[in-house]
Design a protein around this motif. Sequence first.
Motif, PDB file in Angstrom:
ATOM      1  N   ALA A 154      11.028  -5.577  -3.107  1.00 13.28           N
ATOM      2  CA  ALA A 154      11.621  -6.810  -3.631  1.00 13.28           C
ATOM      3  C   ALA A 154      11.682  -6.792  -5.150  1.00 13.28           C
ATOM      4  CB  ALA A 154      10.815  -8.016  -3.145  1.00 13.28           C
ATOM      5  N   VAL A 155      10.637  -6.272  -5.774  1.00 12.42           N
ATOM      6  CA  VAL A 155      10.623  -6.171  -7.234  1.00 12.42           C
ATOM      7  C   VAL A 155      11.721  -5.234  -7.706  1.00 12.42           C
ATOM      8  CG1 VAL A 155       9.300  -5.327  -9.214  1.00 12.42           C
ATOM      9  CG2 VAL A 155       8.180  -6.764  -7.501  1.00 12.42           C
TER      10      VAL A 155
ATOM     11  N   LEU B  57       0.514  -9.634  -8.417  1.00 13.87           N
ATOM     12  CA  LEU B  57       1.755  -8.967  -8.036  1.00 13.87           C
ATOM     13  C   LEU B  57       1.741  -7.524  -8.514  1.00 13.87           C
ATOM     14  CD1 LEU B  57       4.597  -9.025  -6.813  1.00 13.87           C
ATOM     15  CD2 LEU B  57       5.445  -9.875  -9.021  1.00 13.87           C
ATOM     16  N   TYR B  58       1.245  -7.289  -9.711  1.00 15.85           N
ATOM     17  CA  TYR B  58       1.145  -5.936 -10.259  1.00 15.85           C
ATOM     18  C   TYR B  58       0.332  -5.052  -9.319  1.00 15.85           C
ATOM     19  CZ  TYR B  58       0.206  -2.285 -13.784  1.00 15.85           C
ATOM     20  OH  TYR B  58       0.113  -1.090 -14.474  1.00 15.85           O
ATOM     21  N   ASN B  59      -0.811  -5.572  -8.868  1.00 11.64           N
ATOM     22  CA  ASN B  59      -1.665  -4.790  -7.972  1.00 11.64           C
ATOM     23  C   ASN B  59      -1.056  -4.658  -6.574  1.00 11.64           C
ATOM     24  OD1 ASN B  59      -3.763  -4.256  -9.854  1.00 11.64           O
ATOM     25  ND2 ASN B  59      -4.526  -6.340  -9.584  1.00 11.64           N
TER      26      ASN B  59
ATOM     27  N   ARG C 167      -3.731 -14.516  -7.807  1.00 10.47           N
ATOM     28  CA  ARG C 167      -3.992 -14.657  -6.371  1.00 10.47           C
ATOM     29  C   ARG C 167      -2.800 -14.082  -5.607  1.00 10.47           C
ATOM     30  NH1 ARG C 167      -5.468 -21.043  -6.257  1.00 10.47           N
ATOM     31  NH2 ARG C 167      -3.341 -21.120  -7.105  1.00 10.47           N
ATOM     32  N   PHE C 168      -3.081 -13.206  -4.653  1.00  9.43           N
ATOM     33  CA  PHE C 168      -1.999 -12.633  -3.852  1.00  9.43           C
ATOM     34  C   PHE C 168      -1.309 -13.729  -3.047  1.00  9.43           C
ATOM     35  CE2 PHE C 168      -0.540 -11.070   0.301  1.00  9.43           C
ATOM     36  CZ  PHE C 168       0.441 -10.180  -0.123  1.00  9.43           C
ATOM     37  N   ILE C 169       0.009 -13.702  -3.025  1.00 10.11           N
ATOM     38  CA  ILE C 169       0.798 -14.647  -2.234  1.00 10.11           C
ATOM     39  C   ILE C 169       1.677 -13.852  -1.277  1.00 10.11           C
ATOM     40  CG2 ILE C 169       2.580 -16.431  -2.284  1.00 10.11           C
ATOM     41  CD1 ILE C 169       1.534 -17.298  -4.999  1.00 10.11           C
ATOM     42  N   ASP C 170       1.575 -14.159  -0.019  1.00 10.75           N
ATOM     43  CA  ASP C 170       2.362 -13.463   1.004  1.00 10.75           C
ATOM     44  C   ASP C 170       3.745 -14.094   1.071  1.00 10.75           C
ATOM     45  OD1 ASP C 170       3.112 -11.776   3.016  1.00 10.75           O
ATOM     46  OD2 ASP C 170       1.991 -12.812   4.596  1.00 10.75           O
ATOM     47  N   ILE C 171       4.521 -13.875   0.032  1.00 10.92           N
ATOM     48  CA  ILE C 171       5.822 -14.507  -0.127  1.00 10.92           C
ATOM     49  C   ILE C 171       6.898 -13.683   0.580  1.00 10.92           C
ATOM     50  CG2 ILE C 171       6.120 -13.316  -2.342  1.00 10.92           C
ATOM     51  CD1 ILE C 171       7.756 -15.692  -3.320  1.00 10.92           C
ATOM     52  N   ASP C 172       7.901 -14.367   1.095  1.00 13.77           N
ATOM     53  CA  ASP C 172       9.030 -13.681   1.709  1.00 13.77           C
ATOM     54  C   ASP C 172       9.706 -12.806   0.654  1.00 13.77           C
ATOM     55  OD1 ASP C 172      11.096 -13.840   4.174  1.00 13.77           O
ATOM     56  OD2 ASP C 172      12.199 -13.740   2.279  1.00 13.77           O
TER      57      ASP C 172
ATOM     58  N   LEU D  17      10.853 -13.572  -3.256  1.00 19.45           N
ATOM     59  CA  LEU D  17      10.259 -12.874  -4.398  1.00 19.45           C
ATOM     60  C   LEU D  17      11.351 -12.258  -5.276  1.00 19.45           C
ATOM     61  CD1 LEU D  17       7.786 -11.904  -5.937  1.00 19.45           C
ATOM     62  CD2 LEU D  17       7.644  -9.947  -4.374  1.00 19.45           C
ATOM     63  N   THR D  18      12.333 -11.639  -4.648  1.00 14.73           N
ATOM     64  CA  THR D  18      13.438 -11.068  -5.419  1.00 14.73           C
ATOM     65  C   THR D  18      14.139 -12.148  -6.241  1.00 14.73           C
ATOM     66  OG1 THR D  18      13.849  -9.255  -3.863  1.00 14.73           O
ATOM     67  CG2 THR D  18      15.693  -9.940  -5.241  1.00 14.73           C
TER      68      THR D  18
END
Length: 262
Positions: free
Chosen positions: A133-134, A120-122, A80-85, A89-90
């Motif tokens: 961030a990744v 996250l991959y997508n 599930r996509f998460i709109d994380i700061d 995420l970093t």
Amino acid sequence: MTPTAVVGIDLNADLAESYGRWELGDDLAMLEVVTSANVACGFHAGDPTTLLRVCRAAAAAGVRVGAQVGYHDLAGFGRRFIDIDPDDLTAEIVYQVGALDALARAAGTSVGYVKPHGALYNAVVSHERQAAAVVEAVCLVDPTLPLVGLPHALSLRLAEAAGVPTVTEAFADRAYRPDGTLLPRSEPGAVLHDPEAVAARVVELVLEGSLTAADGSRVEVRADSVCVHGDSPGAVAMATAVRRALESAGVDVRPFVAPREG
């Protein structure tokens, strides 16, 4: 079929996704087939005991360990996509890679690459802030660690700009859109189940650098590594069929070589 410049291919699988008494996949059997193991880091799946066990088995089998980092979403399996700061995420990715590397080193190996999982991959194919961030997380941990992703993903472009090695990936058992992205799992036909058909498709992909998309069109997909999902029904049979078909076609199945490793 005429081979491209790619004469070898890496096979990877998502492993260590069991949690406590809940078991998913046959990790030990998959480690007899694949050359790289995307080991869960406890955020989307996996518990410390499972992670350590899989790292030990991977080390014994001579299979490279990669950190499969994801959203902090056990309930949703990281899909599930998460709109994380982005800062959060970093930090979470640094945390995941660091934890897995400690377990891997205790098992006699170490983390050799980073691959985002699931949603996250997508997301990092096109989501600028999360892709950045990744890449920042990889740079903070170890900028020599290769980052795995879809060809043309924004995350890989940003990684290359930052001097991080990149590895392009294709999926054996997933349907593709005409633009080279994956058909969402929510759509019919997104996951392929016939081992022989999937194996033939992977051989075609490796030798020709393209495959047939869900709409019947041809799409270019050039990859350094092919993922065979470890959590699908019949995963071991499918992975075995893929490896057998590749070797029969004269393809060298071996761990990927990232640009700065070659």
